[in-house]
Each structure stands twice: as structure tokens, then as C-alpha cells.
Design an enzyme around this catalytic site. Sequence first.
Site, PDB file in Angstrom:
ATOM      1  N   SER A  59       0.189  16.432   5.524  1.00  0.00           N
ATOM      2  CA  SER A  59      -0.920  15.855   6.280  1.00  0.00           C
ATOM      3  C   SER A  59      -0.438  14.685   7.159  1.00  0.00           C
ATOM      4  CB  SER A  59      -2.036  15.425   5.317  1.00  0.00           C
ATOM      5  OG  SER A  59      -3.249  15.244   5.994  1.00  0.00           O
ATOM      6  N   ASP A 172      -5.001  21.422   5.348  1.00  0.00           N
ATOM      7  CA  ASP A 172      -4.419  20.139   4.948  1.00  0.00           C
ATOM      8  C   ASP A 172      -3.533  20.227   3.706  1.00  0.00           C
ATOM      9  OD1 ASP A 172      -4.062  17.460   4.040  1.00  0.00           O
ATOM     10  OD2 ASP A 172      -5.849  16.856   5.133  1.00  0.00           O
TER      11      ASP A 172
END
Length: 352
Positions: A59, A172
Site C-alpha cells: 500500500s 490494497d
Amino acid sequence: MKNKKPLEKLMNEYDQKPRTPLKIGVCLSGGAIRGLAHVGVLRVLYNEFIPIDFITGSSAGSIVASLYALYGYHSSWSAFEKTLKNKSIFKIKKNKNDELFDSGYFKGWLKDMLGDATFDDVKIPLEITALDIVSGKPIYIHEGYLRDAIYASCAVPGIWKPAKVGKMLLVDGSFGNDVPVEWLRSKGADVIIVSIVNIYNEFLYGSGLSLSRMLKLATSTGILKPLIMAGGAGLEYATRDITDKNAKPLKTLLRTLGLFGKNFNDQKWGTDADVKIVPSIGDFYSSNPGYLSKNKRTEFIAAGAIATWKKIPQLKHILGEIKLKKEMSTSASDKIKKQIKNVKNSFLKLVG
């Protein structure tokens, strides 16, 4: 001949500094704009002449890790600051039901920083983590365009649509493996340093009368974890039929939360690293750089630097210990080889 610029002098000094013979791996967690603290972590390691041989990120950590691997410390921060200045990474998408915000706008932001750079262009070996919500497994990316890999690792479920790669739908990476250190070990890293800035670390390390503190207490008493895992298993089962065609924002979000909850106990949160750095940032959380003032950004970077400074004595102690053990092991091995050679020569003389 003109004098060299201060930056060039600093970089020359860094290049000429004797390096440890040990291999060092660094892992940067997710955490949205809190990931700015990673910049402070890398700055202190750079200033202390601690080289980075391998780097991973998930991320927000994938952005900082990629910039560092591609440009080095000083140039990476310049590229990041330039694109961060007065620019949001979010733009509402109209007349579409596959994402709430325009992923193309975010991809353009990434391209401004990274251009057409690929994993073949990086100066430091790099790995980026994403989560495949179809199989439910973390995916580790080592090839292709950096901007595409980062998008997959940053594709916040329910906000941007997943990155489609074959049959996989990638979102993510912090929901799958927030602190991915395994690859660093496989590459031969002798020492692994992790920087963890995700908001749920405040649940474990936060203090004061805050939501984080209450969640920390719930976790420490064993109440929260079973609830997270049970709820996650239910959501994961209910959304098991997800495909590219039915991956709407809400379903994508529920599927991701389900996988995160179900596999919550599998996350190691950096406990398998040698040095764990947890900058003190507090409860602030946002995915949008535009919500953070310049002073606040500086505070986040400073928090990363302060947390790293506190760990430098421990890091150098560990480096010294491992170096000594390796030298002793090499010395012992050489001694044994010499003894074997002497015995062999004596035997040849005896029978010769």
C-alpha cells in the site's frame, strides 16, 4: 572548476563510506498518508550510512519503497514532494458503478512520479504486495510497470476498482500481508528492518484516552480478535462468488474485510523482523494527501526519524553480533578445512 553542490558532496560521502558486509532488507507497511513517516525512517538509515540491499512495501509503503528503489533517497523525496504539492489523489467518478473515485486520476498521479519505469529499472531489488480477493491470497509483484504494481497495492476496496490481472482482482496489499518480510529472507537478508505505520498499530501501541486505547484494551483482553476472525469468516463466505463482473464497490469492500478478518491471526505485524520501528503518529488517518498541511507532513516525517534514531543502537548491536558470528563461522570453517587438508597430506605421505 566549479565547486560541487552540497547534495553531490553528501552523495559522494555516502558512496565512499565503508559498508557493512551484511545484507540488509527493509519492509514498509501500509498506512495511507501516515506512510510519510517511512521517509523519515529511510532518511535516518541513509544518514547513518546503513545501506539497503532489498526493499518491500505494501500500500502506502509500496509508493515510498518504489521511489527509494528507483531514485535513491534524495531524488525520490523530490519526486514525491513535487507530485504531492497541492494535488489530491481523489476525483469523484460520475456515471460509473464500479468505483467511487476515478482510478485513472490516481494512476496519472503515479505516472507523474514514476513515468514508464519498470522493476528492471530499480537500483535496489524491490517487491510489492497486493491481495487477490478472488483466491484470498497475498500476491507478490516483481515485474512490470512500477505504477501498475503500486496501483494494485494501493487499490482501496470500495474506493477504487481492483486491478485486474488475468483472473485475479488485486486490492490494497495491507489487507493481505501488511508487513511482507518473507521475500527479504529468501533474498538472503542477514538483518530485516520493518517500519510499521498502519492505523491498527495504534491499537497495539497507542496510549492515552482515545479510540485506539480502547481498542488496544479490547485486544489485550482477548475480546476483539475472535470477533474480527468470526465476522471475517462470515463475510468471506458470503462473498465467495466474487468475479470481475460483480465486483461492485460494496461487495469488493466486504470481500476484502472478510479476508482480512478471517486471516487476521496469520498477520505477523513485523514480529519476524530483527528491528521493528513504530513511529508515534497518533490516530490521524487519511488516504488523501490534500488533507494534510505541510507542517503536519513534516511532523509525520519527523516521527519516523525519531523512532528510527531510538532504534539505531539496537540495530548496530545486532549488525555487530551477526557480523561476528559470521566471521567466527568462516574462521572455524577455514580451520576445519585446513585440518582436513593436513590429515589428507599426512595419509598420502604414509601410503606414498
